[in-house]
Design a protein around this motif. Structure first.
Motif, PDB file in Angstrom:
ATOM      1  N   PHE A 185       6.042  17.567 -22.529  1.00 39.47           N
ATOM      2  CA  PHE A 185       5.412  15.942 -22.626  1.00 39.47           C
ATOM      3  C   PHE A 185       3.956  15.844 -22.459  1.00 39.47           C
ATOM      4  O   PHE A 185       3.341  15.212 -23.243  1.00 39.47           O
ATOM      5  N   ARG A 186       3.315  16.459 -21.485  1.00 42.34           N
ATOM      6  CA  ARG A 186       2.048  16.162 -20.993  1.00 42.34           C
ATOM      7  C   ARG A 186       1.254  16.626 -22.229  1.00 42.34           C
ATOM      8  O   ARG A 186       0.095  16.048 -22.688  1.00 42.34           O
ATOM      9  N   ILE A 187       1.265  17.945 -22.787  1.00 44.79           N
ATOM     10  CA  ILE A 187       0.674  18.523 -23.732  1.00 44.79           C
ATOM     11  C   ILE A 187       0.662  17.753 -25.072  1.00 44.79           C
ATOM     12  O   ILE A 187      -0.393  17.607 -25.764  1.00 44.79           O
ATOM     13  N   ALA A 188       1.953  17.202 -25.683  1.00 43.05           N
ATOM     14  CA  ALA A 188       2.035  16.427 -26.502  1.00 43.05           C
ATOM     15  C   ALA A 188       1.340  15.190 -26.520  1.00 43.05           C
ATOM     16  O   ALA A 188       0.512  14.739 -27.453  1.00 43.05           O
ATOM     17  N   ALA A 189       1.293  14.488 -25.351  1.00 40.58           N
ATOM     18  CA  ALA A 189       0.479  13.207 -25.143  1.00 40.58           C
ATOM     19  C   ALA A 189      -1.028  13.451 -24.992  1.00 40.58           C
ATOM     20  O   ALA A 189      -1.990  12.813 -25.496  1.00 40.58           O
TER      21      ALA A 189
ATOM     22  N   GLY B  38       0.853  -1.191  -0.070  1.00 43.83           N
ATOM     23  CA  GLY B  38       0.053   0.131  -0.069  1.00 43.83           C
ATOM     24  C   GLY B  38       0.785   1.240   0.079  1.00 43.83           C
ATOM     25  O   GLY B  38       0.212   2.478   0.181  1.00 43.83           O
ATOM     26  N   ILE B  39       2.132   0.847  -0.289  1.00 43.97           N
ATOM     27  CA  ILE B  39       2.790   2.386  -0.344  1.00 43.97           C
ATOM     28  C   ILE B  39       2.824   3.154  -1.335  1.00 43.97           C
ATOM     29  O   ILE B  39       2.199   2.669  -2.559  1.00 43.97           O
ATOM     30  N   THR B  40       3.122   4.428  -1.412  1.00 44.34           N
ATOM     31  CA  THR B  40       3.268   5.363  -2.747  1.00 44.34           C
ATOM     32  C   THR B  40       4.659   5.045  -3.266  1.00 44.34           C
ATOM     33  O   THR B  40       5.686   5.142  -2.623  1.00 44.34           O
ATOM     34  N   PHE B  41       4.444   4.773  -4.585  1.00 47.19           N
ATOM     35  CA  PHE B  41       5.767   4.530  -5.400  1.00 47.19           C
ATOM     36  C   PHE B  41       5.670   5.555  -6.513  1.00 47.19           C
ATOM     37  O   PHE B  41       5.023   5.412  -7.575  1.00 47.19           O
ATOM     38  N   GLN B  42       6.688   6.449  -6.581  1.00 40.27           N
ATOM     39  CA  GLN B  42       6.627   7.480  -7.832  1.00 40.27           C
ATOM     40  C   GLN B  42       8.040   6.706  -8.560  1.00 40.27           C
ATOM     41  O   GLN B  42       9.159   7.222  -8.037  1.00 40.27           O
ATOM     42  N   THR B  43       7.921   6.651  -9.692  1.00 40.33           N
ATOM     43  CA  THR B  43       8.877   6.301 -10.811  1.00 40.33           C
ATOM     44  C   THR B  43       9.443   7.590 -10.980  1.00 40.33           C
ATOM     45  O   THR B  43       9.034   8.646 -11.418  1.00 40.33           O
ATOM     46  N   GLY B  44      10.629   7.835 -10.954  1.00 39.06           N
ATOM     47  CA  GLY B  44      11.669   9.013 -11.449  1.00 39.06           C
ATOM     48  C   GLY B  44      11.481   9.258 -12.949  1.00 39.06           C
ATOM     49  O   GLY B  44      12.530   9.655 -13.636  1.00 39.06           O
ATOM     50  N   SER B  45      10.323   9.179 -13.637  1.00 38.97           N
ATOM     51  CA  SER B  45      10.486   9.507 -14.965  1.00 38.97           C
ATOM     52  C   SER B  45       9.932  11.230 -14.992  1.00 38.97           C
ATOM     53  O   SER B  45       8.637  11.438 -15.263  1.00 38.97           O
ATOM     54  N   GLN B  46      10.790  11.834 -14.780  1.00 38.28           N
ATOM     55  CA  GLN B  46      10.260  13.109 -14.412  1.00 38.28           C
ATOM     56  C   GLN B  46       9.680  13.807 -15.785  1.00 38.28           C
ATOM     57  O   GLN B  46       9.210  14.976 -15.540  1.00 38.28           O
ATOM     58  N   GLN B  47       9.971  13.321 -16.919  1.00 38.62           N
ATOM     59  CA  GLN B  47       9.320  14.022 -18.115  1.00 38.62           C
ATOM     60  C   GLN B  47       7.536  13.970 -18.029  1.00 38.62           C
ATOM     61  O   GLN B  47       7.089  14.954 -18.420  1.00 38.62           O
TER      62      GLN B  47
ATOM     63  N   TRP C 182       1.958   6.647 -22.454  1.00 42.12           N
ATOM     64  CA  TRP C 182       1.196   7.664 -21.920  1.00 42.12           C
ATOM     65  C   TRP C 182       0.205   8.263 -22.876  1.00 42.12           C
ATOM     66  O   TRP C 182      -0.707   8.106 -22.731  1.00 42.12           O
ATOM     67  N   ALA C 183       0.813   8.695 -24.171  1.00 38.62           N
ATOM     68  CA  ALA C 183       0.024   9.061 -25.179  1.00 38.62           C
ATOM     69  C   ALA C 183      -1.015   8.188 -25.839  1.00 38.62           C
ATOM     70  O   ALA C 183      -1.975   8.571 -26.283  1.00 38.62           O
ATOM     71  N   LEU C 184      -0.584   6.962 -25.739  1.00 39.68           N
ATOM     72  CA  LEU C 184      -1.530   6.029 -26.345  1.00 39.68           C
ATOM     73  C   LEU C 184      -2.461   5.369 -25.307  1.00 39.68           C
ATOM     74  O   LEU C 184      -3.467   4.625 -25.564  1.00 39.68           O
ATOM     75  N   GLY C 185      -2.379   5.654 -24.056  1.00 41.26           N
ATOM     76  CA  GLY C 185      -3.231   5.307 -23.039  1.00 41.26           C
ATOM     77  C   GLY C 185      -2.942   3.666 -22.580  1.00 41.26           C
ATOM     78  O   GLY C 185      -4.002   3.155 -22.070  1.00 41.26           O
ATOM     79  N   LEU C 186      -1.839   3.336 -22.661  1.00 44.06           N
ATOM     80  CA  LEU C 186      -1.350   2.085 -22.400  1.00 44.06           C
ATOM     81  C   LEU C 186      -0.238   1.891 -21.379  1.00 44.06           C
ATOM     82  O   LEU C 186       0.453   1.002 -21.124  1.00 44.06           O
TER      83      LEU C 186
END
Length: 454
Positions: free
Chosen positions: A194-198, A179-188, A286-290
């Motif tokens: 990157f968010r707008i493009a996706a 139940g922990i929080t895990f943040q992958t360091g994919s800072q993009q 992310w952009a493909l929703g997969l």
């Protein structure tokens, strides 16, 4: 007799037995993840303090709700860290930087509250940690994640999150079970470009996506400036080299494989395919929703320059391969393409995105806005802050472990094909298996040295 006195005596009495018993001790202590109250500060420890930790430390120190309390690293203090070999790393460096920051921001002007540990397991035992920043070489990610999750410690884990597909699957299971929080360091994912493009791709601004190109770096760059020291040397004072090797195979200390240059050897990492693939392939997913539950069905047309398996730098410096999805969409990945991601849509429409650029064709496309009722992607403007906020709230972070695992699986599949000298491998994203290929399936795992196994 307190635990520290007992531990010290045990280590002196039997070094051969101490490490396995410590591992067992950590593994047998199980705790549920804790969500701190809004008034509480989060106690953070760093596991590994080299290039990546040095970059991310200010982003944690600058948060008022965070207190960095400990640093663990098998290195006391050494030179040649960073991507130009111009930095100093090790646990004492992390301690000095942490205490200097808190001293500068305290009324008294002094602070001496950051403790250091050679072995992260001692830190887990001695500190009341809420979270860790995991910044070790890739081959240590799975064991540390498994032990931290068992103890209910939240994790900010630098990418690539795992050293093999099966390790990544076990990491996802351990995180979800705890139940922990895990943040992958994919800072993009915390970059507006990157968010707008996706979002544009996800909402059909290109029409049907016809193909995608992903450019990654190549070569065996000498980040640490130690590549010329490629024969065994005595282990430097203040460096627990056996602990640094950890689950990796035993070998003499060779400076050319230390610091960032370990990325070029399959014992510790997956080369630049996994290093940068963890970034750009993540945005594709992310952009493909997969990004959380899906993935491709095959790697095809893999061609690479592969050094001999026993070479110090044995990851491919030049490579090209196609990532194939069930709907026929192909993602061409190569180190000969510009660093970034290019989405090709209908009627000549394109989006190219990198860390420094977001361009659209035609240029008028950039003026379009995502409308109410359309898909909005998770908006985070600060990757480390998003991690801390999610520890309090219990919400998913912008880069959950499933996304990091599904992304790096693609890079790992490409490396499997390349290492076997095959043009590709098939993949079942639902069962996360390679069908009807025992040799490729065997490379889905990476054995751990026995005394560092989980």
């Amino acid at each position: 007799m307190n635990r520290r006195t007992f531990l010290k005596g045990s280590l002196a009495a039997s070094a051969a037995l101490a490490l396995p018993s410590l591992l067992t001790s950590c593994a047998s202590t199980s705790r549920k993840a804790r969500r701190p109250k809004p008034s509480e500060r989060i106690q953070v420890g760093f596991v590994g303090f080299g290039t990546m930790a040095g970059d991310s430390l200010p982003n944690f120190l600058g948060q008022e709700r965070v207190q960095v309390v400990a640093i663990a690293d098998p290195v006391t203090e050494m030179t040649n860290y960073g991507y130009r070999g111009d930095r100093v790393g090790g646990r004492l460096v992390g301690q000095k930087r942490t205490e200097a920051y808190y001293s500068e921001h305290s009324q008294s002007g002094t602070y001496k509250g950051c403790r250091v540990y050679e072995d992260f397991r001692d830190m887990f035992e001695s500190e009341s940690l809420d979270a860790i920043v995991l910044s070790t070489p890739d081959h240590w990610h799975y064991p540390i994640t498994a032990l931290a999750a068992k103890r209910g410690i939240h994790i900010y884990g630098q990418k690539p999150i795992s050293h093999s597909i099966n390790q990544g699957k076990k990491m996802v299971e351990a995180v979800r079970k705890s139940g922990i929080t895990f943040q992958t360091g994919s800072q993009q994912r915390s970059s507006a470009y990157f968010r707008i493009a996706a979002e544009f791709v996800r909402n059909g601004r290109l029409g049907k996506v016809e193909r995608i190109e992903v450019g990654l770096p190549g070569g065996h760059q000498d980040y640490s400036l130690l590549a010329s020291r490629n024969t065994p040397e005595p282990v430097p004072a203040g460096f627990n080299y056996d602990l640094w090797l950890g689950p990796a195979p035993e070998r003499p200390y060779i400076p050319a494989l230390s610091h960032v240059n370990w990325r070029h050897n399959f014992d510790y990492s997956g080369g630049l395919i996994s290093d940068w693939g963890a970034h750009h392939l993540d945005i594709v997913q992310w952009a493909l929703g997969l990004d959380v539950t899906g993935g491709p069905v095959a790697i095809e047309n893999a061609v690479a320059d592969l050094p001999a398996p026993d070479a110090l730098y044995n990851t491919p410096p030049n490579y090209v391969f196609d990532v194939v999805y069930a709907n026929g969409l192909r993602v061409n990945v190569s180190n000969r393409l510009p660093n970034g991601i290019r989405f090709f849509g209908e009627n000549g429409k394109q989006i190219f995105v990198s860390r420094n650029e977001l361009t659209m064709t035609p240029t008028e496309l950039r003026k379009e806005k995502i409308q109410p009722g359309e898909t909005r992607l998770y908006e985070s403007n600060h990757h480390e802050k998003n991690f801390i906020e999610c520890i309090y709230s219990g919400q998913e972070p912008v880069a959950p472990i499933e996304a990091g695992h599904r992304t790096i699986t693609i890079a790992q599949l490409a490396n499997i094909a390349i290492r076997l000298g095959k043009p590709g491998v098939q993949w079942d994203p639902a069962t996360q298996t390679i069908p009807n290929d025992p040799k490729a399936t065997a490379l889905m795992d990476h054995p751990l040295r026995r005394k560092y196994s989980v």
